[in-house]
Scaffold this motif. Structure first.
Motif, PDB file in Angstrom:
ATOM      1  N   LYS A   6      20.630   2.861 -11.802  1.00 32.50           N
ATOM      2  CA  LYS A   6      19.837   1.884 -11.045  1.00 32.50           C
ATOM      3  C   LYS A   6      19.216   2.537  -9.826  1.00 32.50           C
ATOM      4  CE  LYS A   6      22.086  -2.395 -12.357  1.00 32.50           C
ATOM      5  NZ  LYS A   6      22.844  -3.552 -11.879  1.00 32.50           N
ATOM      6  N   LYS A   7      19.966   3.444  -9.169  1.00 28.68           N
ATOM      7  CA  LYS A   7      19.448   4.135  -7.993  1.00 28.68           C
ATOM      8  C   LYS A   7      18.296   5.067  -8.391  1.00 28.68           C
ATOM      9  CE  LYS A   7      20.896   6.814  -4.034  1.00 28.68           C
ATOM     10  NZ  LYS A   7      21.940   7.594  -3.411  1.00 28.68           N
ATOM     11  N   ALA A   8      18.436   5.764  -9.501  1.00 34.30           N
ATOM     12  CA  ALA A   8      17.396   6.667  -9.978  1.00 34.30           C
ATOM     13  C   ALA A   8      16.151   5.883 -10.378  1.00 34.30           C
ATOM     14  CB  ALA A   8      17.912   7.484 -11.151  1.00 34.30           C
ATOM     15  N   ALA A   9      16.356   4.767 -11.037  1.00 37.39           N
ATOM     16  CA  ALA A   9      15.229   3.927 -11.426  1.00 37.39           C
ATOM     17  C   ALA A   9      14.512   3.393 -10.205  1.00 37.39           C
ATOM     18  CB  ALA A   9      15.708   2.780 -12.302  1.00 37.39           C
ATOM     19  N   MET A  10      15.256   3.027  -9.183  1.00 34.66           N
ATOM     20  CA  MET A  10      14.660   2.512  -7.943  1.00 34.66           C
ATOM     21  C   MET A  10      13.865   3.621  -7.239  1.00 34.66           C
ATOM     22  SD  MET A  10      14.213  -0.043  -6.064  1.00 34.66           S
ATOM     23  CE  MET A  10      15.420  -1.300  -5.897  1.00 34.66           C
ATOM     24  N   GLU A  11      14.392   4.856  -7.204  1.00 34.18           N
ATOM     25  CA  GLU A  11      13.678   5.968  -6.580  1.00 34.18           C
ATOM     26  C   GLU A  11      12.403   6.282  -7.347  1.00 34.18           C
ATOM     27  OE1 GLU A  11      16.157   9.364  -5.963  1.00 34.18           O
ATOM     28  OE2 GLU A  11      17.583   8.237  -4.748  1.00 34.18           O
ATOM     29  N   LEU A  12      12.473   6.235  -8.671  1.00 41.00           N
ATOM     30  CA  LEU A  12      11.300   6.471  -9.491  1.00 41.00           C
ATOM     31  C   LEU A  12      10.245   5.393  -9.233  1.00 41.00           C
ATOM     32  CD1 LEU A  12       9.989   8.194 -11.669  1.00 41.00           C
ATOM     33  CD2 LEU A  12      11.036   6.710 -13.374  1.00 41.00           C
ATOM     34  N   SER A  13      10.633   4.164  -9.123  1.00 40.43           N
ATOM     35  CA  SER A  13       9.698   3.082  -8.838  1.00 40.43           C
ATOM     36  C   SER A  13       9.063   3.265  -7.470  1.00 40.43           C
ATOM     37  CB  SER A  13      10.387   1.728  -8.869  1.00 40.43           C
ATOM     38  OG  SER A  13      11.067   1.532 -10.057  1.00 40.43           O
ATOM     39  N   MET A  14       9.825   3.611  -6.481  1.00 36.78           N
ATOM     40  CA  MET A  14       9.299   3.799  -5.125  1.00 36.78           C
ATOM     41  C   MET A  14       8.325   4.974  -5.085  1.00 36.78           C
ATOM     42  SD  MET A  14      10.348   1.405  -3.287  1.00 36.78           S
ATOM     43  CE  MET A  14      10.365   1.802  -1.587  1.00 36.78           C
ATOM     44  N   SER A  15       8.655   6.059  -5.781  1.00 39.43           N
ATOM     45  CA  SER A  15       7.765   7.226  -5.824  1.00 39.43           C
ATOM     46  C   SER A  15       6.448   6.865  -6.506  1.00 39.43           C
ATOM     47  CB  SER A  15       8.429   8.374  -6.582  1.00 39.43           C
ATOM     48  OG  SER A  15       9.591   8.801  -5.915  1.00 39.43           O
ATOM     49  N   THR A  16       6.536   6.110  -7.578  1.00 40.23           N
ATOM     50  CA  THR A  16       5.329   5.693  -8.290  1.00 40.23           C
ATOM     51  C   THR A  16       4.453   4.822  -7.404  1.00 40.23           C
ATOM     52  OG1 THR A  16       6.575   5.739 -10.360  1.00 40.23           O
ATOM     53  CG2 THR A  16       4.492   4.544 -10.368  1.00 40.23           C
ATOM     54  N   ILE A  17       5.053   3.909  -6.701  1.00 43.91           N
ATOM     55  CA  ILE A  17       4.300   3.026  -5.804  1.00 43.91           C
ATOM     56  C   ILE A  17       3.626   3.834  -4.699  1.00 43.91           C
ATOM     57  CG2 ILE A  17       4.519   1.186  -4.089  1.00 43.91           C
ATOM     58  CD1 ILE A  17       6.667  -0.038  -5.944  1.00 43.91           C
ATOM     59  N   VAL A  18       4.352   4.786  -4.101  1.00 40.34           N
ATOM     60  CA  VAL A  18       3.779   5.619  -3.033  1.00 40.34           C
ATOM     61  C   VAL A  18       2.611   6.430  -3.576  1.00 40.34           C
ATOM     62  CG1 VAL A  18       4.254   7.589  -1.529  1.00 40.34           C
ATOM     63  CG2 VAL A  18       5.883   5.707  -1.647  1.00 40.34           C
ATOM     64  N   ILE A  19       2.768   7.013  -4.761  1.00 38.89           N
ATOM     65  CA  ILE A  19       1.684   7.798  -5.358  1.00 38.89           C
ATOM     66  C   ILE A  19       0.470   6.916  -5.650  1.00 38.89           C
ATOM     67  CG2 ILE A  19       1.008   9.059  -7.444  1.00 38.89           C
ATOM     68  CD1 ILE A  19       3.842  10.302  -7.415  1.00 38.89           C
ATOM     69  N   LEU A  20       0.702   5.721  -6.170  1.00 37.96           N
ATOM     70  CA  LEU A  20      -0.404   4.808  -6.438  1.00 37.96           C
ATOM     71  C   LEU A  20      -1.136   4.409  -5.155  1.00 37.96           C
ATOM     72  CD1 LEU A  20       1.023   2.479  -9.228  1.00 37.96           C
ATOM     73  CD2 LEU A  20      -0.892   4.058  -9.410  1.00 37.96           C
ATOM     74  N   VAL A  21      -0.388   4.125  -4.101  1.00 40.20           N
ATOM     75  CA  VAL A  21      -1.004   3.752  -2.819  1.00 40.20           C
ATOM     76  C   VAL A  21      -1.827   4.911  -2.277  1.00 40.20           C
ATOM     77  CG1 VAL A  21      -0.506   3.174  -0.416  1.00 40.20           C
ATOM     78  CG2 VAL A  21       0.673   1.955  -2.252  1.00 40.20           C
ATOM     79  N   LEU A  22      -1.261   6.134  -2.319  1.00 38.29           N
ATOM     80  CA  LEU A  22      -2.016   7.300  -1.843  1.00 38.29           C
ATOM     81  C   LEU A  22      -3.266   7.545  -2.698  1.00 38.29           C
ATOM     82  CD1 LEU A  22       0.859   9.782  -0.961  1.00 38.29           C
ATOM     83  CD2 LEU A  22      -0.675   8.619   0.619  1.00 38.29           C
ATOM     84  N   ALA A  23      -3.146   7.402  -4.015  1.00 34.77           N
ATOM     85  CA  ALA A  23      -4.293   7.611  -4.900  1.00 34.77           C
ATOM     86  C   ALA A  23      -5.390   6.589  -4.623  1.00 34.77           C
ATOM     87  CB  ALA A  23      -3.844   7.530  -6.362  1.00 34.77           C
ATOM     88  N   MET A  24      -5.033   5.339  -4.440  1.00 37.39           N
ATOM     89  CA  MET A  24      -6.037   4.310  -4.134  1.00 37.39           C
ATOM     90  C   MET A  24      -6.693   4.576  -2.781  1.00 37.39           C
ATOM     91  SD  MET A  24      -6.303   2.481  -6.733  1.00 37.39           S
ATOM     92  CE  MET A  24      -7.242   1.103  -6.162  1.00 37.39           C
ATOM     93  N   SER A  25      -5.910   5.012  -1.819  1.00 39.49           N
ATOM     94  CA  SER A  25      -6.472   5.333  -0.496  1.00 39.49           C
ATOM     95  C   SER A  25      -7.473   6.474  -0.604  1.00 39.49           C
ATOM     96  CB  SER A  25      -5.356   5.716   0.477  1.00 39.49           C
ATOM     97  OG  SER A  25      -4.458   4.652   0.647  1.00 39.49           O
ATOM     98  N   MET A  26      -7.137   7.510  -1.365  1.00 40.30           N
ATOM     99  CA  MET A  26      -8.043   8.642  -1.527  1.00 40.30           C
ATOM    100  C   MET A  26      -9.313   8.216  -2.273  1.00 40.30           C
ATOM    101  SD  MET A  26      -6.677  11.026   0.094  1.00 40.30           S
ATOM    102  CE  MET A  26      -7.579  12.445  -0.393  1.00 40.30           C
ATOM    103  N   LEU A  27      -9.148   7.369  -3.279  1.00 42.56           N
ATOM    104  CA  LEU A  27     -10.306   6.869  -4.019  1.00 42.56           C
ATOM    105  C   LEU A  27     -11.246   6.095  -3.107  1.00 42.56           C
ATOM    106  CD1 LEU A  27     -11.753   6.447  -6.736  1.00 42.56           C
ATOM    107  CD2 LEU A  27     -10.397   4.371  -7.014  1.00 42.56           C
ATOM    108  N   ILE A  28     -10.704   5.218  -2.312  1.00 42.34           N
ATOM    109  CA  ILE A  28     -11.524   4.426  -1.387  1.00 42.34           C
ATOM    110  C   ILE A  28     -12.203   5.318  -0.369  1.00 42.34           C
ATOM    111  CG2 ILE A  28     -11.426   2.680   0.441  1.00 42.34           C
ATOM    112  CD1 ILE A  28      -9.237   1.285  -1.289  1.00 42.34           C
ATOM    113  N   LEU A  29     -11.465   6.266   0.211  1.00 42.75           N
ATOM    114  CA  LEU A  29     -12.064   7.183   1.183  1.00 42.75           C
ATOM    115  C   LEU A  29     -13.167   8.022   0.534  1.00 42.75           C
ATOM    116  CD1 LEU A  29      -8.939   8.372   3.181  1.00 42.75           C
ATOM    117  CD2 LEU A  29     -10.797   6.926   4.005  1.00 42.75           C
TER     118      LEU A  29
END
Length: 186
Positions: A6-29
């Motif tokens: 459960k901890k590994a799954a939670m870390e994977l989810s958080m990493s995915t969310i952070v990467i998606l947020v950064l990717a969207m920010s770069m796309l917008i910029l």
């Protein structure tokens, strides 16, 4: 052991969310940057067009019906290059209250001279014109019309000078004409 998954799954989810947020920010910029670059380029082209228009209007003297915006009425174009020859027509017809129908066409001034000096025929010299070879416009009394004759020379164009005429008719009758030279260089 279930707790670690459960901890590994939670870390994977958080990493995915952070990467998606950064990717969207770069796309917008990136999109904002591209929009800024193209807006600036469009502004610069509009400014240049306005300046050419102003220069052509300055060339008109009181009784001048046509002006060609070229130094010494000569366009130096390299083989394979393109160039625009700007010109203006002013409606100086007297006794007319409404707009007149103007037609213009660009022709080779002396086809036999072109054949002798350049080794090409009139049709080939006219094929160098890619836009603005002829046109029809309505011009109100005292108003000016501006246009461009666009040339695209082939790589194999002979090194010579071709003289072109801009012939103008108003309401079907000869109005004025002027000429310019296209000098082909290597």
């Amino acid at each position: 052991m279930i707790n670690k998954n459960k901890k590994a799954a939670m870390e994977l989810s958080m990493s995915t969310i952070v990467i998606l947020v950064l990717a969207m920010s770069m796309l917008i910029l990136g999109l904002v940057l591209i929009k800024t670059i193209f807006s600036g380029a469009k502004y610069n082209v509009d400014q240049m067009n306005d300046k050419v228009r102003d220069q052509i209007n300055k060339l008109f003297v009181e009784d001048k019906k046509i002006v060609i915006y070229l130094a010494n009425q000569k366009a130096d174009i390299a083989q394979g290059g393109d160039w625009g020859v700007a010109f203006g027509i002013k409606n100086l017809k007297t006794g007319v209250a409404e707009a007149s129908k103007f037609t213009y066409d660009v022709s080779v001034a002396n086809p036999s001279e072109v054949k002798t000096n350049c080794g090409i025929n009139e049709k080939e010299a006219l094929s160098w014109i890619k836009a603005g070879k002829e046109g029809t416009i309505q011009i109100a009394p005292g108003e000016t019309y501006l246009s461009i004759v666009r040339f695209q020379l082939p790589e194999t164009a002979p090194l010579c000078i071709v003289r072109y005429n801009i012939n103008i008719k108003a309401d079907g009758e000869f109005y004025t004409a002027d000429s310019f030279d296209v000098s082909v260089s290597a």
